[in-house]
Design an enzyme around this catalytic site. Structure first.
Site, mmCIF file in Angstrom:
data_model
loop_
_atom_site.group_PDB
_atom_site.id
_atom_site.type_symbol
_atom_site.label_atom_id
_atom_site.label_comp_id
_atom_site.label_asym_id
_atom_site.label_seq_id
_atom_site.Cartn_x
_atom_site.Cartn_y
_atom_site.Cartn_z
ATOM 1 N N SER A 109 0.825 -1.097 -0.103
ATOM 2 C CA SER A 109 0.071 -0.030 0.018
ATOM 3 C C SER A 109 0.899 1.194 0.107
ATOM 4 O O SER A 109 1.777 1.453 -0.919
ATOM 5 C CB SER A 109 -0.774 0.037 1.229
ATOM 6 O OG SER A 109 -1.880 1.209 1.156
ATOM 7 N N HIS A 110 0.568 2.011 1.006
ATOM 8 C CA HIS A 110 1.310 3.638 1.238
ATOM 9 C C HIS A 110 2.768 3.281 1.799
ATOM 10 O O HIS A 110 3.199 4.418 1.852
ATOM 11 C CB HIS A 110 0.323 4.441 1.998
ATOM 12 C CG HIS A 110 -0.068 3.675 3.175
ATOM 13 N ND1 HIS A 110 -0.839 2.585 3.375
ATOM 14 C CD2 HIS A 110 0.597 3.956 4.552
ATOM 15 C CE1 HIS A 110 -0.905 2.320 4.443
ATOM 16 N NE2 HIS A 110 -0.178 2.994 5.465
ATOM 17 N N ASP A 164 -2.259 6.499 -3.353
ATOM 18 C CA ASP A 164 -1.195 5.941 -2.550
ATOM 19 C C ASP A 164 -0.591 4.888 -3.570
ATOM 20 O O ASP A 164 -0.709 4.728 -4.810
ATOM 21 C CB ASP A 164 -1.603 5.319 -1.336
ATOM 22 C CG ASP A 164 -2.288 4.369 -1.661
ATOM 23 O OD1 ASP A 164 -3.024 4.258 -2.564
ATOM 24 O OD2 ASP A 164 -2.398 3.236 -0.706
ATOM 25 N N ASP A 201 -0.915 1.807 -4.166
ATOM 26 C CA ASP A 201 -1.647 0.738 -4.740
ATOM 27 C C ASP A 201 -2.951 1.162 -5.457
ATOM 28 O O ASP A 201 -3.966 0.557 -5.862
ATOM 29 C CB ASP A 201 -1.913 -0.662 -4.121
ATOM 30 C CG ASP A 201 -2.736 -0.254 -2.586
ATOM 31 O OD1 ASP A 201 -2.498 0.871 -2.200
ATOM 32 O OD2 ASP A 201 -3.341 -1.162 -2.419
ATOM 33 N N ASP A 251 -5.509 2.813 -3.729
ATOM 34 C CA ASP A 251 -6.958 2.701 -3.096
ATOM 35 C C ASP A 251 -7.172 3.933 -2.127
ATOM 36 O O ASP A 251 -8.404 4.238 -1.715
ATOM 37 C CB ASP A 251 -7.066 1.364 -2.265
ATOM 38 C CG ASP A 251 -5.924 1.110 -1.500
ATOM 39 O OD1 ASP A 251 -4.945 1.914 -1.240
ATOM 40 O OD2 ASP A 251 -6.236 -0.006 -0.660
ATOM 41 N N ARG A 252 -6.003 4.739 -1.744
ATOM 42 C CA ARG A 252 -6.329 5.946 -0.905
ATOM 43 C C ARG A 252 -6.450 7.018 -1.877
ATOM 44 O O ARG A 252 -6.001 7.081 -2.889
ATOM 45 C CB ARG A 252 -5.101 6.179 0.174
ATOM 46 C CG ARG A 252 -5.073 4.879 1.085
ATOM 47 C CD ARG A 252 -3.970 5.053 1.942
ATOM 48 N NE ARG A 252 -3.995 4.180 3.298
ATOM 49 C CZ ARG A 252 -3.714 4.271 4.273
ATOM 50 N NH1 ARG A 252 -2.856 5.441 4.572
ATOM 51 N NH2 ARG A 252 -3.756 3.511 5.225
ATOM 52 N N LYS A 279 -11.382 0.018 -0.965
ATOM 53 C CA LYS A 279 -11.336 1.494 -1.254
ATOM 54 C C LYS A 279 -10.688 1.836 -2.684
ATOM 55 O O LYS A 279 -9.871 1.126 -3.068
ATOM 56 C CB LYS A 279 -10.763 2.353 -0.061
ATOM 57 C CG LYS A 279 -9.442 1.777 0.253
ATOM 58 C CD LYS A 279 -8.903 2.276 1.509
ATOM 59 C CE LYS A 279 -7.458 1.741 1.729
ATOM 60 N NZ LYS A 279 -7.429 1.028 3.033
HETATM 61 C C1 G1P Z 1 -4.192 1.350 8.307
HETATM 62 C C2 G1P Z 1 -5.347 2.242 8.511
HETATM 63 C C3 G1P Z 1 -6.551 1.667 8.150
HETATM 64 C C4 G1P Z 1 -6.320 1.069 6.606
HETATM 65 C C5 G1P Z 1 -5.259 0.142 6.498
HETATM 66 C C6 G1P Z 1 -5.014 -0.382 5.173
HETATM 67 O O1 G1P Z 1 -4.120 0.305 9.127
HETATM 68 O O2 G1P Z 1 -5.362 2.771 9.591
HETATM 69 O O3 G1P Z 1 -7.752 2.541 8.162
HETATM 70 O O4 G1P Z 1 -7.368 0.150 6.549
HETATM 71 O O5 G1P Z 1 -4.026 0.955 6.886
HETATM 72 O O6 G1P Z 1 -4.672 0.741 4.476
HETATM 73 P P1 G1P Z 1 -3.423 0.351 10.535
HETATM 74 O O7 G1P Z 1 -2.199 0.448 10.419
HETATM 75 O O8 G1P Z 1 -4.080 1.272 11.392
HETATM 76 O O9 G1P Z 1 -4.004 -1.044 11.300
HETATM 77 ZN ZN ZN Z 2 -3.400 1.490 -0.211
#
Ligand code: G1P
Ligand code: ZN
Length: 543
Positions: free
Chosen positions: A113-114, A277, A279, A281-282, A376
């Site tokens: 992800s990010h 981000d 991938d 989704d954000r 998302k």
């Molecule tokens: C974090 C975000 C959560 C999101 C997840 C995946 O998770 O807080 O809302 O769904 O990344 O993108 P966390 O690190 O808080 O468990």
């Molecule tokens: Zn992501």
């Protein structure tokens, strides 16, 4: 081409977190690590034989190598077909869409992800099920259990498949279809939004800047915003996905997307800025001189979604993750919609979306989406905003002011303490848990505790229960603090403290969030002893 069985032994630490398994890249690259986890997925899903899966990732370092390994393992274990994004690229929402429209048995997305990418940074693998959504907890547990007893995996020994050529090829009896990662997703977006109206908006001189952060949304945003909707070339920046995201941190928030913030808050700023981000989704939304928090954005989208053709019949209901601000709840109440509060993580929205109980949902962590896929979706949020702007023809700042005046504003902030010693972080949470029943009625920094509990969620669709989903403390007057430990970090623990307070006086809608929340922030430390437990005097990140 030879099919071989490789002996292996279980490797510790293959427990998937909030969103798949994330580790340092070098951990994923160590012998058998990826293979063991993929084998555990096969076991978890009851075998891959005869199945069709989607495969793609966000293009980060090791994405291309991992794709070859996964394909060879799928072929060796008898998978029928793999549908792969060209060059092993697929944004998470595009993968979700492909799984759904091609009616596959699920898909594997390679992404952290990010989180930053590169040999010294992070890699990740997640499995999405046939509805296109993240693995439910029960399957996650099966995969983890399998990882603890894996002894062998099958793999085909062969040359790499050329994933740059669109079309169908074959690997040890398994069909491999390489598809354009953008086309089906772009068509889905076109079916939801009034592209004509957005094109008119862009033709009228409205200027936008989309920052793809060197990540996977670059090609999607170029194709949709520039080539289809007519935004001038150069409106999409940092559009070429790179294995280390240009050395950056592909997390769309004011800190990591500072380059975009500077432009949108600077001289001659465009009307609208957005980022996505690693991938895809954000999302981050910014108007000229105004940053829209994810919680605000979710509430505005819920209030205005009916302006887009895909939602013109109104929403079925809405949902937010528990730590997300409760501004959405007031929009839902005003519109007579059900509003669900779910644990953190997109997987908890899946049942509500599948059952038709909600059509729009989101998280404070820059995730917003709808029932069009089961993830998302960053570009989707950007396009919904553009559709709303195309109808309203008002600056983002005016839309926000009007929204707050109508529904009230939740000042909101999240404070993250990263890389905290896990034992200390757990001790903080345990101590907090221990005193919850004594908190109601007590005063902290001028705020009186009204309620205090640890959030547990009973899924209204399948009846499953998820416990220990964060500690929430409500104050009289509407302020709230939530404490939880991150489930996506790869080093130590990350303590997340979510802070909010409600404001309904129209003359107080434009204040600084950190200043407005000063007493809530002080109360958080007083209640949880953040400094005492972690030794930190300030958070690493405030969003
Ligand atoms: C974090 C975000 C959560 C999101 C997840 C995946 O998770 O807080 O809302 O769904 O990344 O993108 P966390 O690190 O808080 O468990
Ligand atoms: Zn992501």
């Amino acid at each position: 081409m030879q099919r071989i069985t490789v002996q292996t032994t279980p490797i510790e630490g293959q427990k998937p977190g909030t969103s798949g398994l994330r580790k340092k890249t070098h951990v994923f690259m160590q012998p058998h690590f990826l293979e063991n986890f993929i084998q555990s997925i096969w076991v978890g899903i009851g075998g891959v034989e005869g199945k069709t899966l989607v495969l793609g990732g966000d293009g980060r370092y090791f994405n291309d190598r991992a794709a070859q390994v996964i394909l060879r393992m799928a072929a060796a274990s008898g998978a029928k077909k793999m549908i792969v994004g060209q060059n092993a690229l697929l944004s998470t929402p595009a993968a979700s869409n492909l799984i759904r429209i091609r009616k596959t048995d699920g898909g594997i997305i390679m992404s952290a992800s990010h989180n930053p990418g590169g040999p010294k940074e992070d890699f990740g693998v997640k499995f999405n099920t046939a509805n296109g959504g993240p693995t439910p907890e029960e399957l996650t547990n099966r995969i983890f259990e399998a990882s603890k007893s894996v002894t062998a995996y099958d793999i085909v020994e062969t040359q790499d498949i050329d994933l740059s050529q669109l079309g169908t090829t074959e690997l040890a009896g398994m069909e491999v279809e390489i598809v354009d990662p953008v086309a089906d997703y772009a068509a889905l977006m076109q079916s939801l939004f009034d592209f004509g109206a957005i094109r008119d908006l862009l033709a009228s001189g409205f200027r936008l800047r989309f920052d793809a952060m060197h990540a996977v949304t670059g090609p999607y945003a170029k194709a949709i915003l520039e080539e289809t909707l007519g935004a001038p070339e150069g409106s999409v920046v940092n559009a070429v996905p790179s294995p280390d995201f240009g050395g950056g941190h592909p997390d769309p928030n004011p800190i990591w997307a500072k380059e975009l913030m500077d432009v949108v808050f600077g001289e001659g700023a465009p009307d609208f800025g957005a980022a996505s981000d690693g991938d895809g989704d954000r999302n981050m939304i910014v108007g000229r001189n105004i940053y829209v928090t994810p919680s605000d954005s979710l509430a505005v989208l819920a209030a205005n979604a009916h302006l887009a053709p895909g939602y013109s019949d109104g929403l079925k209901g809405v949902a937010r993750s528990m730590p997300t601000s409760r501004e959405l709840d007031r929009v839902a109440a005003a519109k007579g919609l059900d509003c669900f509060e779910t644990p953190t993580g997109w997987k908890f929205f899946g049942n509500l979306l599948d059952a038709g109980r909600v059509s729009l949902c989101g998280e404070e962590s820059a995730g917003t989406g709808s029932d069009h896929v089961r993830e998302k979706d960053g570009l989707w949020a950007v396009l919904l905003w553009l559709n709303i702007l195309a109808v309203k023809r008002q600056p983002v700042a005016s839309i926000m002011t009007a929204h707050w005046e109508q529904y009230g504003r939740n000042y909101y902030s999240r404070h993250d303490y990263e890389g905290v010693d896990s034992d200390k972080a757990n001790a903080l949470v345990d101590a907090l848990r221990g005193k919850l029943i004594h908190l109601p009625g007590q005063d902290f920094s001028g705020l009186t505790v009204e309620s205090a509990d640890e959030f547990a969620y009973d899924d209204p669709v399948d009846g499953s229960r998820s416990e220990n989903q964060g500690i929430r403390i409500g104050f009289t007057g509407g302020a709230r603090i939530v404490f939880r430990l991150s489930g996506t970090g790869t080093v130590g623990a990350t303590l997340r403290v979510y802070l909010e307070d409600v404001e309904t006086d129209p003359s107080k809608m434009h204040r600084d969030a950190q200043e407005t929340l000063a007493n809530v922030i002080a109360a958080a430390d007083e209640i949880a002893g953040i400094e005492a437990y972690t030794g930190r005097t300030a958070p690493d990140v405030k969003t």
